[in-house]
Design a protein around this motif. Structure first.
Motif, short mmCIF file in Angstrom:
data_model
loop_
_atom_site.label_atom_id
_atom_site.label_comp_id
_atom_site.label_asym_id
_atom_site.label_seq_id
_atom_site.Cartn_x
_atom_site.Cartn_y
_atom_site.Cartn_z
N VAL B 6 38.65 2.12 40.29
CA VAL B 6 38.85 3.57 40.31
C VAL B 6 37.59 4.20 39.76
O VAL B 6 37.16 3.86 38.66
CB VAL B 6 40.06 3.98 39.44
CG1 VAL B 6 40.20 5.49 39.42
CG2 VAL B 6 41.32 3.33 39.95
N ILE B 7 36.98 5.07 40.52
CA ILE B 7 35.79 5.75 39.99
C ILE B 7 36.18 7.19 39.68
O ILE B 7 36.39 8.00 40.57
CB ILE B 7 34.62 5.70 40.99
CG1 ILE B 7 34.23 4.24 41.23
CG2 ILE B 7 33.43 6.48 40.45
CD1 ILE B 7 33.18 4.07 42.28
N ILE B 60 30.49 0.40 23.73
CA ILE B 60 31.93 0.61 23.84
C ILE B 60 32.22 1.70 24.85
O ILE B 60 33.10 1.58 25.70
CB ILE B 60 32.53 0.96 22.46
CG1 ILE B 60 32.42 -0.23 21.52
CG2 ILE B 60 33.98 1.40 22.60
CD1 ILE B 60 32.80 0.07 20.10
N GLY B 61 31.45 2.80 24.77
CA GLY B 61 31.66 3.91 25.69
C GLY B 61 31.47 3.50 27.14
O GLY B 61 32.23 3.88 28.01
N LEU B 66 34.34 1.91 32.97
CA LEU B 66 34.57 1.15 34.20
C LEU B 66 36.08 1.06 34.39
O LEU B 66 36.75 0.31 33.70
CB LEU B 66 33.97 -0.26 34.08
CG LEU B 66 32.45 -0.37 34.10
CD1 LEU B 66 32.03 -1.76 33.68
CD2 LEU B 66 31.93 -0.05 35.48
N HIS B 67 36.62 1.84 35.32
CA HIS B 67 38.07 1.93 35.44
C HIS B 67 38.60 1.17 36.65
O HIS B 67 37.90 1.03 37.65
CB HIS B 67 38.50 3.39 35.52
CG HIS B 67 38.40 4.10 34.21
ND1 HIS B 67 37.30 4.84 33.85
CD2 HIS B 67 39.25 4.16 33.16
CE1 HIS B 67 37.48 5.33 32.65
NE2 HIS B 67 38.65 4.93 32.19
N LEU B 86 43.28 1.68 33.97
CA LEU B 86 42.76 1.00 32.80
C LEU B 86 41.24 0.89 32.91
O LEU B 86 40.67 1.06 33.98
CB LEU B 86 43.36 -0.40 32.69
CG LEU B 86 44.86 -0.45 32.45
CD1 LEU B 86 45.35 -1.87 32.45
CD2 LEU B 86 45.21 0.24 31.15
N SER B 87 40.61 0.57 31.78
CA SER B 87 39.17 0.35 31.82
C SER B 87 38.87 -1.06 31.35
O SER B 87 39.75 -1.76 30.85
CB SER B 87 38.46 1.36 30.92
OG SER B 87 38.70 1.03 29.58
N VAL B 88 37.64 -1.48 31.56
CA VAL B 88 37.24 -2.82 31.11
C VAL B 88 37.47 -2.95 29.61
O VAL B 88 37.91 -3.99 29.11
CB VAL B 88 35.77 -3.07 31.47
CG1 VAL B 88 35.29 -4.37 30.84
CG2 VAL B 88 35.60 -3.13 32.97
N PHE B 89 37.20 -1.87 28.89
CA PHE B 89 37.43 -1.91 27.45
C PHE B 89 38.90 -2.13 27.12
O PHE B 89 39.23 -2.90 26.22
CB PHE B 89 36.93 -0.61 26.81
CG PHE B 89 37.30 -0.50 25.37
CD1 PHE B 89 36.61 -1.21 24.41
CD2 PHE B 89 38.37 0.30 24.98
CE1 PHE B 89 36.97 -1.13 23.08
CE2 PHE B 89 38.73 0.37 23.65
CZ PHE B 89 38.02 -0.33 22.70
#
Lengths: 325, 483
Positions: B6-7, B60-61, B66-67, B86-89
């Motif tokens: 998802v961008i 971290i940011g 990256l979703h 969700l994001s990679v984090f």
């Protein structure tokens, strides 16, 4: 001088017209009054009749710029633009979306705002100058270094934390003053101490650092060297010569905020429950009262322009080298 | 695919910004005159120490930018993707995100903060603090074992951090030794005696500090809620880490949005003078005469109305919150470009009288080319200083705006929403302090290092420029004086 002031005031008119057009576009063109009605009424129980009633009660049911159904001047005056925007020039703020008289609210609420903002302004100025003088006196020593470190750290803390921390420490833990609230007359003092103190402290970081730079700039001037060469003591140089000359940029820089003191401060007033213009604005934002926000935007712009004119006048008063053109 | 990328709008802009920074860095490396001020930045001890800390925040940011939408095991072989973005984090911090308690619990606690009625095994009932579902759940007797277990985890984390630090320091020395053709021990000595141009000692000490905090925290967060949980039982550490992205985005995208306006209009006003100058001056005087907070409040209110009345435009909650964040950046940018524009106009006024511009005119160079080739490169240092000095003011402004109710979407985790949610808890007895403390420390470290780095950049490029004359002045006013 009078001619200069008049010319400056005339210059302000196109700017205020611009402000008015911006707010008009923002409030009536980006979203139609129908959208506002829908949000105000809540999306669920919205019917076309309810929207029409809401708009009619608040005078939003007219055309934006041109009313073809009226005649004569009414074609232009019987419109939202005239009623809601042009009338602001006469300081007729009209009624809020909740039906209260905005002009009356502003007149009564500006005094508590001023009761906080004025002491913060005066005490702040004195405190920041004192701190900056201290740093300038001990320049290029460890005291100066750690003062600068301290002020950078202090300006890195969000203003919200000064308020929360101050309320907790002084108000709750030490129970010295009430945490929030307001009262008229002399009783108001005990409610005002804490917000004023916090207002001053939260500004120390950025302002003391800023004034320090001004002092250091003055300290390297030729007249200071002459004063030292005459054999004057460092303290005398600092207070008699540097302070006086540094006051020019400091005072003229401070003048611009003077009209703003009436507007109060949003966060402080909201946290301490003070019925000033700042909390008025916050309440309006939270209840999505568009009429009040519109009025405050206009009032704020007027005060800012007055502040700019006062700044220019004060320049000419304290520095004879500056001339009116 | 097990996931669907998802961008979000802000993601795209963030990565665009990263690409721009990379290209810029590559360009600067090849031009000695552009590189010189950066060398001065690299020699500043406070600046490089601050940058070391910032790198962690930025990492971290970026990981949080990256979703994707994870795939759910759909019926009849068709892939269905979760509504949740969700994001990679989030994936890395999965345990932090998913292990939710019932309500408040103190940092490193094993029991809830509030008493509840518990069913005893023998059928009776008792009022007690119930055990947490996840925090310290592996302990048999929390009262006796907790202190020892926490110390053990912390020590293990510290040991891992120490090893990581030693490896990094050794790699650095090996690299330095190879570069200068000295021996490893010689490089090690040079670093600690401050004989290197770049203050590696300061960087290594900062790195040690960061790792000394991060190591034990990571190790402890496997079993405990290191910073406690909030009202709905969400881990506070997770919230604080998620807030970093919001702060970074507000701080960087706002200036990115603002730059084209300020550059184009400022340079044009100073270059053309006459009616163009009058028109542009009128524009920015008008915009800047509206008090910042009020203009932002008015614009955000209108944006809220727009979003609320058009729910069909957004397919996920994240997309809506994201668009609101982008709008907020744009609005902040529009209200804050005037200071930089005024400064650029003044600089362009000065530059257009220089001989080399007049020579360009004599050669018949077009206005556009004169502006882009001859004026623009000579005002870039002002732009750069404005960008770095604005950052910290914007991060602080976000918290204030979210408090006022005109900040980010309530569903988006940010320092502002954290403070806003936690401030009422100060009235509880005993007080719930951990949310506020987490927001305070994370914000302080982020803003302080941004301030120190900005000072280093300013000193290297142009020490005469003061923060007040830039847009930062207006934003600081917003953050500090408007309180």
């Amino acid at each position: 001088m009078t001619a200069y002031i008049i010319r400056r005031l005339l210059n302000a008119i196109p700017i205020l017209i611009g402000v008015n057009v911006i707010t008009f576009v923002l409030f009536f063109v980006v979203n139609s009054p129908d959208d506002m009605a829908r949000v105000q009424l809540g999306v669920k129980r919205v019917t076309p009749e309810a929207i029409a009633k809401w708009k009619q009660e608040r005078g939003y049911d007219r055309p934006l710029l041109f009313n073809g159904r009226s005649s004569g001047v009414g074609r232009l005056t019987d419109t939202i633009f005239f009623d809601k925007s042009v009338k602001l020039f006469a300081f007729e703020f009209g009624r809020s979306d909740q039906g209260r008289d905005i002009g009356y609210d502003i007149r009564t609420r500006m005094w508590p705002s001023l009761a906080i903002a004025l002491p913060v302004f005066l005490m702040g100025l004195a405190t920041y100058i004192a701190f900056a003088l201290l740093m300038a006196f001990f320049r290029a020593t460890y005291i100066d270094f750690w003062d600068v470190v301290l002020s950078v750290a202090m300006m890195s803390v969000s203003g919200l934390f000064y308020i929360i921390g101050g309320q907790y420490l002084i108000g709750k833990l030490w129970s010295m003053v009430p945490i929030s609230g307001y009262d008229g007359g002399l009783d108001s003092i005990k409610f005002l101490i804490l917000p004023v103190l916090i207002g001053v402290i939260s500004g120390v970081g950025s302002n003391a650092r800023w004034y320090r730079i001004i002092f250091l700039e003055e300290i390297n001037r030729d007249y200071v060297r002459t004063a030292r060469a005459k054999g004057l003591s460092e303290l005398r140089v600092l207070f008699r010569h540097v302070l006086q000359n540094a006051m020019i940029p400091i005072l003229t820089g401070a003048v611009v905020v003077i009209p703003f003191l009436f507007m109060g401060s949003l966060i402080t007033e909201a946290f301490f429950g003070i019925p000033g213009l700042g909390s008025y604005t916050i309440d309006a934002i939270n209840s999505q009262d568009f009429a009040v926000v519109r009025a405050m935007v206009f009032l704020g712009s007027v005060l800012y322009i007055i502040g700019l004119i006062l700044t220019d006048i004060s320049y000419t008063l304290v520095d004879p080298r500056v001339r009116f053109e | 695919m097990p996931f669907k990328p998802v961008i979000l709008w802000t993601d795209a802009l963030v990565w665009l910004l990263v690409a721009a920074v990379v290209v810029f860095a590559w360009y600067v490396r090849r031009h000695e005159h552009l590189l010189a001020p950066w060398r001065r930045v690299a020699r500043s001890r406070s600046g490089m120490a601050a940058l070391t800390v910032l790198v962690f925040f930025i990492a971290i940011g970026l990981a949080d930018s990256l979703h994707y939408r994870p795939a759910l095991s759909g019926q009849d072989g068709k892939r269905v993707y979760a509504v949740e973005v969700l994001s990679v984090f989030d994936r890395i911090a999965e345990p932090l995100r998913t292990r939710k308690e019932k309500t408040y619990s103190a940092p490193l606690a094993t029991r809830l903060y509030a008493r509840e009625t518990i069913e005893l095994p023998d059928g009776g009932q008792a009022r007690d603090y119930p055990r947490l579902k996840f925090g310290g759940a592996h302990l048999k007797d929390p009262n006796a074992d907790r202190a020892r277990d926490v110390a053990q985890h912390a020590l293990r984390g510290a040991a891992a951090a120490a090893i990581a630090w030693l490896v990094l320091a050794a790699l650095l020395c090996a690299w330095l030794a190879r570069r200068h053709g000295t021996r490893l021990a010689g490089a090690w000595r040079a670093v600690w005696r401050g004989e290197t141009g770049v203050p590696w000692a300061a960087i290594l000490i900062t790195l040690a500090g960061v790792l000394a905090v991060a190591g034990p925290v990571v190790m402890l967060s496997v079993e405990y809620h290191v910073l406690g949980t909030d009202k709905v039982g969400q881990d506070v550490l997770y919230q604080a880490l998620k807030s970093i992205r919001t702060g970074l985005i507000i701080g960087t995208l706002t200036t990115l949005v603002m730059l084209p306006f300020a550059l184009l209009l400022g340079v044009m006003a100073g270059y053309f003078r006459g009616w163009v100058d009058d028109a542009i001056q009128y524009l920015y005087t008008t915009l800047s005469s509206i008090p910042g907070v009020l203009l932002i409040a008015a614009a955000v209110l209108m944006m809220q109305v727009y979003i609320e009345t058009r729910p069909e435009l957004f397919d996920t909650v994240a997309a809506r919150a994201d668009l609101r964040l982008l709008f907020l950046s744009i609005i902040l940018g529009i209200t804050s470009w005037t200071g930089l524009c005024r400064l650029l106009r003044g600089e362009a006024l000065k530059l257009r009288e220089m001989e080399y511009i007049q020579a360009a005119h004599a050669f018949g160079v077009s206005h556009w080319r004169a502006m882009t080739r001859h004026i623009l490169p000579n005002v870039m240092h002002i732009v750069l200083i404005a960008v770095v000095m604005d950052f910290s003011g914007l991060v602080l402004a976000e918290a204030v705006l979210s408090y006022v109710g005109v900040g980010v979407d309530p569903s988006m985790i940010s320092f502002g929403t954290m403070i806003n949610g936690a401030r009422l808890e100060m009235a509880r007895e005993p007080i719930v302090w951990w949310s506020l403390a987490a927001a305070f420390w994370f914000m302080l470290v982020l803003v302080l290092s941004a301030n120190l780095f900005a000072d280093a950049v300013r000193d290297a490029f142009d020490p005469r420029i003061r923060s007040r004359t830039l847009t930062a002045g207006r934003l600081r006013e917003l953050a500090a004086q408007k309180t």
